[in-house]
Design a protein around this motif. Structure first.
Motif, PDB file in Angstrom:
ATOM      1  N   GLN A   1     -38.139  89.531  80.231  1.00  0.00           N
ATOM      2  CA  GLN A   1     -36.707  89.291  80.387  1.00  0.00           C
ATOM      3  C   GLN A   1     -36.046  89.558  79.038  1.00  0.00           C
ATOM      4  O   GLN A   1     -36.462  88.978  78.028  1.00  0.00           O
TER       5      GLN A   1
ATOM      6  N   ASP B   1     -29.417  81.190  87.130  1.00  0.00           N
ATOM      7  CA  ASP B   1     -29.291  81.393  85.682  1.00  0.00           C
ATOM      8  C   ASP B   1     -29.720  80.121  84.935  1.00  0.00           C
ATOM      9  O   ASP B   1     -30.463  80.162  83.950  1.00  0.00           O
TER      10      ASP B   1
ATOM     11  N   PRO C   1     -34.083  89.198  75.900  1.00  0.00           N
ATOM     12  CA  PRO C   1     -33.500  87.996  75.304  1.00  0.00           C
ATOM     13  C   PRO C   1     -31.992  88.127  75.099  1.00  0.00           C
ATOM     14  O   PRO C   1     -31.313  87.124  74.942  1.00  0.00           O
TER      15      PRO C   1
ATOM     16  N   ARG D   1     -30.536  89.300  79.276  1.00  0.00           N
ATOM     17  CA  ARG D   1     -31.221  88.461  80.273  1.00  0.00           C
ATOM     18  C   ARG D   1     -31.602  89.213  81.552  1.00  0.00           C
ATOM     19  O   ARG D   1     -31.881  88.617  82.576  1.00  0.00           O
ATOM     20  N   HIS D   2     -31.601  90.548  81.471  1.00  0.00           N
ATOM     21  CA  HIS D   2     -32.018  91.361  82.612  1.00  0.00           C
ATOM     22  C   HIS D   2     -33.552  91.410  82.641  1.00  0.00           C
ATOM     23  O   HIS D   2     -34.185  91.420  81.595  1.00  0.00           O
ATOM     24  N   TRP D   3     -34.108  91.455  83.855  1.00  0.00           N
ATOM     25  CA  TRP D   3     -35.575  91.487  83.977  1.00  0.00           C
ATOM     26  C   TRP D   3     -36.075  92.930  84.007  1.00  0.00           C
ATOM     27  O   TRP D   3     -35.482  93.779  84.672  1.00  0.00           O
TER      28      TRP D   3
ATOM     29  N   GLU E   1     -33.475  79.580  85.258  1.00  0.00           N
ATOM     30  CA  GLU E   1     -34.190  80.521  84.380  1.00  0.00           C
ATOM     31  C   GLU E   1     -34.201  80.008  82.948  1.00  0.00           C
ATOM     32  O   GLU E   1     -35.206  80.092  82.251  1.00  0.00           O
ATOM     33  N   ARG E   2     -33.056  79.480  82.499  1.00  0.00           N
ATOM     34  CA  ARG E   2     -32.978  78.949  81.128  1.00  0.00           C
ATOM     35  C   ARG E   2     -33.946  77.784  80.945  1.00  0.00           C
ATOM     36  O   ARG E   2     -34.466  77.556  79.860  1.00  0.00           O
TER      37      ARG E   2
END
Ligand SMILES: [Zn+2]
Length: 399
Positions: A380, A157, A382, A385-387, A160-161
């Motif tokens: 993703q 997580d 916003p 945050r699921h792809w 990813e950020r």
């Protein structure tokens, strides 16, 4: 609402603590002069007084002070920390969790649990370096697999950020078999890296990554879209068409996403008839507005506006949509212009004005998971945050 939950938890916890303390005090009354329930009850009533005077912040602080830290109340403290974090007061959560870690009464398991919470607090505060160090330490030292997995998921997580896709891949790759929900995310990390490779490294490397993405997640639409782009750049239009054609099987909802690429590939290949056949096949499966409009445009160019009106009208009869109606009105306006009738029928312009107004400011994409909507396609979401959960909006009001 959160304040109410927070206060509910605290009042219940203190009341239970008060009851236990009172019972213990009674049992030991003959040998223990200081009565712990006295201090507890004093704080409890001060807290209640604040509550009754509608001063929830003071009430919460008093209740927290009254709640003793021991192995039985660790879960309550953790729950409180979580509540503070979710209502945007991560700094208070840090205080609670650091206070807990300073107590020797915690077991090793509880200690790790609190450290994971502290890492979440640091992330919420944007202190990524501190969160990363803590999580890497838990991942390296923990004897509990569940904690190691949680630490890695939190690290992902965090990466990813920071858009550090390579680190996200490295952390999660050994766990992908056991964590199938991460396979879709891993496919997108490969796509992100492939997009970087196209501009910064080599197309061959990008291609390899995209094929890997499809191994992670066979339904990764984005990988096929990018592979089609790469094929098209090399002039391999048939390959591009095959890649884009697969998207209809992977995810019907993404047909509108791949349609412009498909049109470009057929145009570059000089095969308009092939494009029309492809569109007619898509229409059978998914009569989306974009398919109907693109077919209408083909007919318009080849057979003239009146044939386009007739065919588009028939298709919209089967799958009506606001966007389709708007296009049909364009065709009617064009037909009227060509007929040279003067003055032009103002009712057409009025209708067109209304369909435009209805279509304006409408979101084009929506997340199927959390409902977030927007004008651009983001791989993703916003919000949640699921792809891969954001898809074109189709149907009567869609596209
Ligand atoms: Zn979402």
């Amino acid at each position: 609402m959160l304040d109410a939950v927070l206060l509910g938890v605290l009042v219940a916890a203190i009341a239970i603590g008060f009851g236990l303390g009172y019972r213990q005090a009674l049992r030991r009354a003959w040998q223990t002069p200081p009565d712990p329930s006295e201090a507890l009850s004093r704080d409890y009533f001060i807290g209640l007084n604040y509550l009754l005077n509608e001063q929830p912040d003071e009430a919460i602080n008093t209740f927290i002070q009254a709640l003793e830290v021991n192995s039985d109340t660790v879960d309550t403290h953790i729950a409180l920390g979580k509540l503070f974090r979710t209502r945007g007061e991560a700094d208070k959560a840090v205080n609670i969790h650091q206070n807990l870690l300073a107590r020797p009464a915690l077991s090793a398991l509880q200690n790790e649990q609190v450290q994971l919470e502290l890492a979440r607090d640091f992330m919420a505060l944007g202190l990524h370096d501190r969160a990363q160090r803590l999580l890497q330490q838990i991942d390296a030292d923990s004897r509990h697999e569940a904690h190691r997995v949680t630490a890695r998921r939190l690290l992902v997580d965090l990466f990813e950020r920071e858009k550090d896709w390579q680190s996200a891949l490295e952390v999660m790759q050994p766990l992908l078999e056991q964590q199938p929900d991460m396979q879709r995310a891993a496919a997108h990390w490969q796509c992100e890296l492939a997009e970087q490779d196209v501009t910064q490294a080599s197309r061959t490397l990008a291609q390899r990554r995209l094929k890997k993405a499809l191994q992670f997640d066979a339904r990764c639409v984005r990988a096929n879209l990018l592979l089609a782009e790469l094929a098209m750049d090399k002039g391999h239009y048939a390959d591009a068409i095959t890649r884009l054609g697969r998207i209809a099987d992977q995810e019907k909802a993404h047909i509108p996403t791949m349609l412009p690429g498909l049109q470009r590939a057929y145009r570059n290949a000089g095969d308009e008839a092939g494009f029309e056949r492809h569109l007619l096949a898509l229409l059978e499966e998914a009569p989306y507005t974009s398919v109907i409009v693109t077919l209408g445009e083909l007919t318009h160019r080849r057979d003239g506006v009146d044939v386009a009106i007739e065919r588009t009208g028939e298709r919209l009869g089967v799958a009506p949509s606001l966007g389709g109606l708007d296009y049909l009105l364009d065709l009617y306006v064009e037909s009227q212009r060509l007929s040279g009738r003067e003055p032009p029928d103002s009712r057409l312009f009025l209708l067109k004005h209304h369909t435009r107004a209805l279509l304006e400011n409408r979101p084009r994409y929506r997340c199927q998971r959390c409902g977030f909507s927007g004008d651009t396609l983001t791989w993703q979401c916003p919000s949640c945050r699921h792809w891969g959960s954001v898809k074109p909006i189709t149907g009567v009001e869609g596209e």
